[in-house]
Design an enzyme around this catalytic site. Sequence first.
Site, mmCIF file in Angstrom:
data_model
loop_
_atom_site.group_PDB
_atom_site.id
_atom_site.type_symbol
_atom_site.label_atom_id
_atom_site.label_comp_id
_atom_site.label_asym_id
_atom_site.label_seq_id
_atom_site.Cartn_x
_atom_site.Cartn_y
_atom_site.Cartn_z
ATOM 1 N N HIS A 1 27.328 7.770 -88.336
ATOM 2 C CA HIS A 1 28.532 7.870 -87.511
ATOM 3 C C HIS A 1 29.332 6.573 -87.438
ATOM 4 C CE1 HIS A 1 31.067 9.996 -84.713
ATOM 5 N NE2 HIS A 1 30.941 9.047 -83.806
ATOM 6 N N SER B 1 36.084 9.077 -84.591
ATOM 7 C CA SER B 1 35.460 10.009 -83.660
ATOM 8 C C SER B 1 36.514 10.572 -82.712
ATOM 9 C CB SER B 1 34.301 9.318 -82.934
ATOM 10 O OG SER B 1 33.473 10.231 -82.286
ATOM 11 N N ASN C 1 35.099 10.225 -89.164
ATOM 12 C CA ASN C 1 34.019 10.803 -88.355
ATOM 13 C C ASN C 1 34.562 11.690 -87.238
ATOM 14 O OD1 ASN C 1 33.310 7.758 -89.182
ATOM 15 N ND2 ASN C 1 31.473 9.012 -89.429
#
Length: 269
Positions: free
Chosen positions: A249, A99, A123
């Site tokens: 996620h 992320s 992600n």
Amino acid sequence: MLDVPADELPRRSTGNTAFISAGSGAPLVFVHGVGMCADAWSPQIEHFSARRKVIALDMLGHGRSAPPPQHATLHDYADQVVRLMDDLGLKTAALVGHSMGALVCLAVATQNPARCERIACLNAVYKRDPENKAAVQARARGILAEIGAASSNAQTLRRWFGENPTARDREIAQLTDRWLRDVSRTGYSAAYAVFADSDTAFVGKLPELAAPALFATGEFDPNSTPEMSWQMAAEAKNGQAEIVAGARHMMNLTHPAETNRLLNCFLGD
């Protein structure tokens, strides 16, 4: 392999950074996402430390690391990684980020190409559509007051795990909720503000990325979509994309075997 991580793993610290260190061999550095901590890499730490020197750091303002500077930028988080590598005597390493951590690793790889052997972006976000970008920026504006509140975490957990997670994923979601509750409010707010505005940070820069790059996400990740990974891989000079079937996620925790297998192949392990 750890099924569901539980207790905090032992830390070392240097400068402003707390980190987990395990194993020996070629160095592999892990950078977590907003609101998480180094323990979020537990399945990967156990798996890869059997043959590599694994370093998993707490980002600034997270875990046991120092707060970020005022008005922090993506470069401040990237500089943290480089300083840690310097302190540990690591001239170069393979980088894995999740992320926001993926964007931090990209900043390291583009600003300091000699320090990055390979980079795996899990992600990651790239060129959000206008509706998604507006929603993320709205969350960033209100997050300082909301972080730790049950309603705020519930919305985050629904995005990350879906409406009807499996029993095992519910257990992981509970652990994730604990990390979100434990994180520094100001540290989380600062990182989220950077994350909200960094989806375009590498537009036009990916063709210059020298290191081989893996862009992987979950099939059902609504914010770090498969389309983003495909586009980033297509634009990178040495890019490849992989999509983890059925994942969302937090796929490194919910689908550790599949995630580790992707990283094994990419790293040549």
